[in-house]
Scaffold this active site. Structure first.
Site, mmCIF file in Angstrom:
data_model
loop_
_atom_site.group_PDB
_atom_site.id
_atom_site.type_symbol
_atom_site.label_atom_id
_atom_site.label_comp_id
_atom_site.label_asym_id
_atom_site.label_seq_id
_atom_site.Cartn_x
_atom_site.Cartn_y
_atom_site.Cartn_z
ATOM 1 N N ASP A 79 45.051 -89.851 62.022
ATOM 2 C CA ASP A 79 44.255 -90.719 63.096
ATOM 3 C C ASP A 79 44.108 -90.365 64.502
ATOM 4 O OD1 ASP A 79 44.075 -92.659 60.743
ATOM 5 O OD2 ASP A 79 45.570 -93.960 61.537
ATOM 6 N N LYS A 131 51.881 -86.800 73.940
ATOM 7 C CA LYS A 131 53.047 -87.340 74.119
ATOM 8 C C LYS A 131 53.659 -88.092 72.863
ATOM 9 C CE LYS A 131 51.911 -91.885 75.342
ATOM 10 N NZ LYS A 131 52.559 -92.928 74.410
ATOM 11 N N GLY A 186 46.331 -81.009 62.691
ATOM 12 C CA GLY A 186 46.518 -82.282 62.431
ATOM 13 C C GLY A 186 45.374 -82.976 62.174
ATOM 14 N N TYR A 225 56.451 -79.877 66.473
ATOM 15 C CA TYR A 225 55.737 -78.921 67.638
ATOM 16 C C TYR A 225 56.323 -77.529 67.822
ATOM 17 C CZ TYR A 225 53.393 -82.894 70.143
ATOM 18 O OH TYR A 225 52.471 -83.796 70.308
ATOM 19 N N HIS A 273 52.835 -93.258 80.857
ATOM 20 C CA HIS A 273 51.761 -93.872 81.664
ATOM 21 C C HIS A 273 51.736 -94.349 83.017
ATOM 22 C CE1 HIS A 273 50.095 -92.619 77.881
ATOM 23 N NE2 HIS A 273 49.697 -93.855 77.373
ATOM 24 N N ASP A 326 34.356 -106.814 95.986
ATOM 25 C CA ASP A 326 34.186 -106.657 94.549
ATOM 26 C C ASP A 326 33.711 -105.189 94.375
ATOM 27 O OD1 ASP A 326 34.227 -106.322 91.912
ATOM 28 O OD2 ASP A 326 34.391 -108.505 91.435
ATOM 29 N N LEU A 327 34.228 -104.134 93.786
ATOM 30 C CA LEU A 327 33.457 -103.033 93.375
ATOM 31 C C LEU A 327 33.569 -103.090 91.764
ATOM 32 C CD1 LEU A 327 31.855 -100.498 93.368
ATOM 33 C CD2 LEU A 327 33.827 -99.169 94.057
ATOM 34 N N LYS A 333 41.059 -88.111 64.318
ATOM 35 C CA LYS A 333 39.613 -88.648 63.718
ATOM 36 C C LYS A 333 39.230 -89.680 64.942
ATOM 37 C CE LYS A 333 41.360 -90.146 60.084
ATOM 38 N NZ LYS A 333 41.558 -90.945 58.675
ATOM 39 N N ARG A 385 48.287 -103.560 91.243
ATOM 40 C CA ARG A 385 48.080 -104.654 92.288
ATOM 41 C C ARG A 385 49.095 -104.377 93.438
ATOM 42 N NH1 ARG A 385 46.266 -109.796 91.324
ATOM 43 N NH2 ARG A 385 45.628 -109.239 89.322
#
Length: 526
Positions: free
Chosen positions: A51, A193, A47, A166, A285, A433-434, A54, A381
């Site tokens: 897109d 996926k 493929g 596939y 995800h 804060d990191l 690339k 969170r």
């Protein structure tokens, strides 16, 4: 992630650091022989004219090459697609996407030119053996030119293709392009996926691939697992003493895992309408992130031990209650000519999951994703319970939260209640804060695809989805997806640029999330 490294981040200037990343030993318990880095390597991008190849695959390969992980004396890259173009045509199509490296223009140009010369293009069908026989011939000639004995080289096939092809492509690879692993080489297959659309289709695809390849040869890639802050989760949870006693139902009220985009489908309407926000983002995800947040400590950092614990989490998730689901579709979505005018596809979803085990009983995990919202971010969170016996009367200001910002502006920060500077004993919310852009100014954070392709070459499957893990994930969401597909659940309209449906905020409140008012985390500027 290798614990032998202080960081998997790659310095942009130090060749010594890059070399040490390649040569350093892995921690005790990790099999060094699983990570061969010598010998002829052929990377085949199927493929190649699309897109994904690339914009993601070739740029990731270029950055690995530029950092010294793909030495030109070992590696050759092959593009394969149906489009009839020349080697130079493909190189020119790719060139424009290799411009993001932070180097001097002359140095960058030199790297680009050398990298492009590693690429050769082969045109052929995805269903006919003739093209794959030609591809195998080209790969074999490359291997011979590197003085590799037949079957001792490495072949990595990256399927930057739609899942519908596939089965035929994998059958062609199996029939014509396999390396002879019994002589010391290997063949590995990277598949993108979505892995199916529901439990049945995913199992059908898995069965087909399982007939052709062994599980250690299959790498189901989810690029979220390659993100720097996602990779940091295991270290944060299991290498820091102060998290261990807090990370449970006794202290945590709820956990949100959020993905927000401030734009719509933008030319992907036809594809998106077939899948929707749950299949596109939440089922893969965000669910993968949930596993890393909720899993028990593995026996070791060996990939299989980690993946075993992730599967246990998924198997402990209770069936989704439709009362704890809010779906939305932004106004104007169906104006896209590639989208059906009566589409029921959600562009926004909030889903509450419950994990039935000793650690998480009663703690809602709120997965939220949406397009065309008022901000762009992905974050975890963790909201803690109220402080008992609040002598400062500061409960109204909000709860302690630990926030992991995955993108953009990668950061980790803890929302704390502190004394407001001054003579009065009044309190405000602030943070520890990191922020990566400030703390690691001289370091480039690798793109997720770079890390995952390198893991594939090394044979490290920790950050890839195993078959039983995939099945367990689909078992959770298939009933909900079928209800949406059948029209039993309807999305609520919401305005582009808003927070999404008001019903989603109501569901958050019902789940125990307490909104903080008057406090906004501001990413530091350099």
């Amino acid at each position: 992630m290798e614990s032998g490294r202080t960081s998997s981040i790659v310095s942009k200037d130090s060749f010594t650091e890059r070399s040490s990343l390649r040569s350093e030993s892995f921690s005790e318990g990790r099999d060094l022989e699983s990570f061969p880095e010598t010998g002829c390597l052929s990377i085949i991008v199927l493929g190649a004219s699309g897109d994904l190849a690339k914009k993601k695959t070739f740029p990731a390969l270029f950055n690995l090459y530029r950092q010294g992980f793909l030495p030109s004396e070992e590696v050759h890259i092959f593009g394969y697609a149906r489009t009839k173009i020349s080697d130079d045509d493909l190189r020119e199509r790719i060139r424009g996407y290799l411009t993001e490296a932070k180097e001097t223009s002359s140095g960058h140009s030199k790297h680009v030119s050398k990298f492009l010369q590693l690429i050769k293009y082969v045109s052929g069908s995805y269903t006919d053996g003739e093209g794959f026989q030609l591809l195998d011939k080209e790969i074999s000639e490359h291997e011979i030119s590197k003085n590799s004995q037949e079957g001792t080289s490495r072949r990595l096939f990256y399927l930057a293709l739609p899942p519908s092809v596939y089965p035929s492509v994998c059958k062609m690879i199996r029939s014509y392009c396999m390396n002879k692993s019994d002589l010391g080489g290997w063949t590995r297959i990277v598949v993108e996926k979505p892995f199916g659309k529901d439990l049945n289709s995913a199992e059908k695809l898995s069965s087909h691939l399982g007939e052709l390849f062994d599980e250690p040869q299959l790498y189901r890639i989810d690029h979220y697992l390659g993100k720097e802050l996602v990779q940091n989760l295991l270290v944060l949870r299991f290498a820091n003493r102060f998290f261990l006693p807090l990370w449970n139902r006794d202290n945590i009220s709820n956990i949100q895992i959020v993905f927000r985009e401030d734009f719509g489908t933008e030319g992907r309407g036809g594809y998106f309408d077939e899948y929707g926000i749950i299949r596109d983002i939440i089922q893969n995800h965000l669910l993968q992130v949930l596993c890393l947040v909720a899993m028990e400590k593995p026996v070791s950092i060996k990939p299989e031990h980690i993946r075993d614990e992730k599967v246990k989490v998924l198997q402990s998730v209770l069936p989704i209650s439709f009362d704890e689901v809010v779906l939305g579709q932004y106004e104007g979505y169906t104006d896209d000519p590639t989208v059906s005018s009566d589409s029921n596809t959600p562009t926004f979803a909030t889903v509450v999951l419950h994990i039935h085990n000793e650690r998480w009983e009663g703690v809602p995990f709120i997965l939220k994703a949406g397009k065309a919202l008022n901000s762009r971010k992905a974050e975890i969170r963790v909201q803690f319970k109220d402080v008992p016996g609040d002598i400062f009367k500061c409960k109204k200001q909000g709860r302690n939260e630990f926030v992991i910002r995955l993108q953009p502006s990668e950061a980790m920060y803890m929302k704390l209640t502190v004394k407001k500077p001054g003579l009065d004993m009044s309190t405000i919310q602030s943070e520890l804060d990191l922020s990566y852009s400030q703390r690691y100014q001289d370091i480039i954070i690798p793109e997720a695809y770079e890390r995952l392709i390198l893991d594939t070459i090394r044979g490290d499957q920790q950050h890839f989805v195993r078959r039983d893990e995939l099945r367990a994930a689909w078992e959770i969401f298939t009933p909900l997806l079928h209800a949406i597909d059948d029209g039993g659940l309807k999305p609520v309209p919401y305005k582009p640029g808003s927070r999404g449906p008001a019903e989603a905020d109501e569901l958050l409140a019902k789940s125990g999330y307490v909104q903080t008012h008057g406090y906004v985390w501001i990413p530091p500027t350099l």
